[in-house]
Design an enzyme around this catalytic site. Structure first.
Site, PDB file in Angstrom:
ATOM      1  N   HIS A   1       0.819  -1.219   0.000  1.00 32.51           N
ATOM      2  CA  HIS A   1       0.000   0.000   0.000  1.00 32.51           C
ATOM      3  C   HIS A   1       0.851   1.266   0.000  1.00 32.51           C
ATOM      4  O   HIS A   1       0.371   2.335  -0.371  1.00 32.51           O
ATOM      5  CB  HIS A   1      -0.989  -0.003   1.173  1.00 32.51           C
ATOM      6  CG  HIS A   1      -0.388   0.262   2.520  1.00 32.51           C
ATOM      7  ND1 HIS A   1      -0.091  -0.742   3.422  1.00 32.51           N
ATOM      8  CD2 HIS A   1      -0.024   1.420   3.144  1.00 32.51           C
ATOM      9  CE1 HIS A   1       0.405  -0.209   4.526  1.00 32.51           C
ATOM     10  NE2 HIS A   1       0.469   1.093   4.377  1.00 32.51           N
TER      11      HIS A   1
ATOM     12  N   SER B   1       4.572   1.740   8.199  1.00 35.25           N
ATOM     13  CA  SER B   1       4.197   0.652   7.292  1.00 35.25           C
ATOM     14  C   SER B   1       5.387   0.160   6.486  1.00 35.25           C
ATOM     15  O   SER B   1       6.073   0.938   5.822  1.00 35.25           O
ATOM     16  CB  SER B   1       3.098   1.119   6.327  1.00 35.25           C
ATOM     17  OG  SER B   1       1.913   1.405   7.017  1.00 35.25           O
TER      18      SER B   1
ATOM     19  N   ASP C   1      -0.093  -7.542   1.079  1.00 36.75           N
ATOM     20  CA  ASP C   1       0.416  -6.194   1.327  1.00 36.75           C
ATOM     21  C   ASP C   1       1.931  -6.167   1.433  1.00 36.75           C
ATOM     22  O   ASP C   1       2.510  -5.560   2.344  1.00 36.75           O
ATOM     23  CB  ASP C   1      -0.210  -5.614   2.599  1.00 36.75           C
ATOM     24  CG  ASP C   1      -0.126  -4.086   2.643  1.00 36.75           C
ATOM     25  OD1 ASP C   1       0.243  -3.485   1.619  1.00 36.75           O
ATOM     26  OD2 ASP C   1      -0.422  -3.513   3.706  1.00 36.75           O
TER      27      ASP C   1
END
Length: 554
Positions: free
Chosen positions: A202, A313, A242
């Site tokens: 992402h 992330s 992801d």
């Protein structure tokens, strides 16, 4: 990244019938002609067999694996032999090109199909597996100087050198006539001296999303040089798990070892390194809070309490020896200490495909089900639905069958099945053993097709409402009127499903009034009129919403 997105594995929202999404743009309930729904062909009829052989011969030119599988279903020995020869030729060509990743897929399909000359092939499974990961960053067993394998640093802070800030420059965003830099910031970590980096999908999504039409460039910043933006490129990406693999032309100042999160337990100490809100070189610590959170559609993730914020992330979650045990992917920003990470085993399974390049596609057999339990004992994976025309349907699996092994590996539960599928790629033939409704064990071949982004939407498009509502809402419907095709009686309820949790009961009359999908086809909204037996058959109009992807599609 806020977790309140598609990562929830199973969403239930019970709404009033006059809720907003029913006030405009709703479509009528799809009622396809039953004649258009796939039905198993009768291969005892000569013209049906000839037509299928013609299709297989044509398919052999472009998709030899699927042609081989279809030939097995037809049980025509001559066609099977021709298809095997075609796959064997492709295998030989892949070996000559040193494309061992493809050669291994072809070899596995031949072996599972019972290829008689498997021992005569140039390379066997063990050698192909070794060669297919020989140069894969993070998995290559060859020694590399100055990596984490050499020595455990005296200070945990040393590990920071192996992390980077991932910087996606999307140009200028104009708001109220004023231009602002549009930047996505994430984290990453080196897994190879040559500059290979792991991060979240992402974070770099805009760079590979064909629907994104804006400007985007990718850079990384080293922990020891936060002022220099180093150009990078995306090698491979996996939207489902992801994960993404990047490459930059630098010598990594520190390389992480990939550990084994199965050795972790709740309460074990972990560290997280990343760039929260762009603040690089940030290290936080905490413990493993849980190991089996069902937030992915193909497996469980780890819950941690180490501080995680936007920008973390893609950063590594490590143990005290510096081994990467997970990849941070999300935090619930409104709740302190409620954060999540992807187990390193998923990354290891993914790396050969990511290194091969492009989008990592996941396989499925177009079925739906739950773990079968005999008391507290897990007894396999119960098939509760098969999509017409899908692999499971064509291979003869039926609702009520219990999958007990894949390629000889025992399947105790749904997660075992997900693990086996994740270790394979689409366009592969696997061997399945299952206990049929009659109680006898049967064996068959399944073709792994590409898992759609939203399996529930695919099912809705390929089945009638009475069938598709089994996986979508957890209730089996039986038509009760030929004059009113939207009227049904509930004949079965899946325990724990939306229908079950909404208080529906067997024999409740129900009418399906409206169906609508979100713009990206990830959520279905359904308006129902029903009389609940548990409430004295009082009329009620309600709306249900469900996500069209969940762990129970496989």
């Amino acid at each position: 990244m806020n977790l309140m997105k598609k990562r929830s594995s199973f969403l239930l929202t019970v709404l009033l019938a006059n809720a907003f999404f029913f006030t405009a743009g709703c479509q009528s309930v799809k009622q396809p002609d039953p004649e258009t729904i796939y039905k198993q062909p009768d291969y005892t009829l000569d013209d049906v067999r000839k037509a299928e052989i013609t299709r297989i011969n044509e398919m052999m030119k472009t998709d030899s694996i699927q042609a081989l599988w279809r030939a097995h279903l037809l049980q025509d020995s001559e066609t099977v032999s021709q298809c095997m020869d075609a796959v064997a030729d492709e295998y030989g060509a892949a070996v000559q090109k040193k494309d061992y990743f493809t050669a291994l897929r072809l070899y596995d399909s031949l072996r599972n199909s019972g290829f008689n000359d498997i021992s005569k092939l140039e390379m066997g499974a063990d050698e192909l597996k070794k060669l297919s990961v020989e140069n894969v960053p993070g998995l290559d067993s060859s020694p590399v100087a100055d990596t984490a394998a050499d020595a455990v640093p005296e200070k945990v802070s040393t590990y920071v050198k192996g992390t980077v800030t991932v910087w996606v420059d999307r140009g200028i965003q104009v708001k109220n006539g004023v231009g602002y830099p549009d930047i996505v910031i994430g984290s990453g970590f080196f897994i190879d001296k040559a500059g290979y980096i792991v991060t979240n999908y992402h974070v770099i999504k805009d760079l590979v999303d064909p629907k994104y039409e804006g400007y985007a460039r990718l850079f990384v910043k080293l922990a020891d040089d936060p002022d220099t933006r180093i150009p990078s490129k995306v090698i491979g990406w996996d939207p489902v798990l992801d994960l993404a693999l990047l490459k930059t032309e630098v010598d990594a100042p520190y390389v992480f070892n990939l550990g084994a999160s199965r050795g972790l337990d709740v309460g074990d100490k972990i560290y997280v390194i990343g760039s929260p809100v762009g603040l690089g070189r940030t290290l936080t610590s905490g413990v493993v809070s849980a190991l089996d959170r069902k937030l992915f559609t193909t497996g469980s993730v780890m819950q941690i309490d180490a501080a995680v914020n936007s920008g973390n992330s893609g950063g590594p979650c490590i143990d005290s020896q510096g081994n990467v045990q997970a990849v941070v992917f999300a935090g619930m920003l409104k709740y302190e200490g409620l954060n999540f990470a992807i187990p390193v085993e998923y990354l290891k399974d993914d790396l050969p495909t990511l290194y091969h390049g492009g989008k990592r596609a996941h396989p499925w057999i177009a079925a739906y089900g739950h773990t079968k339990k005999n008391g507290t004992e897990e007894a396999g994976l119960e098939v509760q639905y098969v999509m017409p025309g899908g692999s499971a349907d064509r291979a003869g699996l039926e609702p009520g069958d219990i999958i007990i092994s894949i390629n000889g590996k025992k399947i105790h539960n749904l997660e075992d099945m997900q693990n086996e599928l994740r270790r394979n790629v689409p366009d592969t033939i696997i061997r399945v053993t299952y206990t049929a409704n009659a109680g006898d064990d049967s064996e068959g071949l399944l073709y792994l097709s590409e898992r759609p982004e939203n399996p529930g939407y695919e099912i809705y498009q390929n089945d009638v409402v009475a069938g598709s509502f089994v996986p979508l809402l957890g209730m089996k419907l039986t038509a009760v009127s030929t004059a009113y095709r939207n009227r049904y009686s509930i004949s079965d309820i899946i325990k724990g499903s939306i229908a079950d949790e909404s208080g529906f009961s067997v024999n409740d009359p129900v009418a399906v009034l409206k169906v609508k999908f979100s713009d990206d086809n990830s959520i279905m909204y359904t308006e129902l009129s029903l009389k609940r037996r548990k409430q004295g058959y009082l009329d009620a109009n309600i709306g249900l919403s469900t996500q069209l992807d969940s762990p129970y599609y496989f």
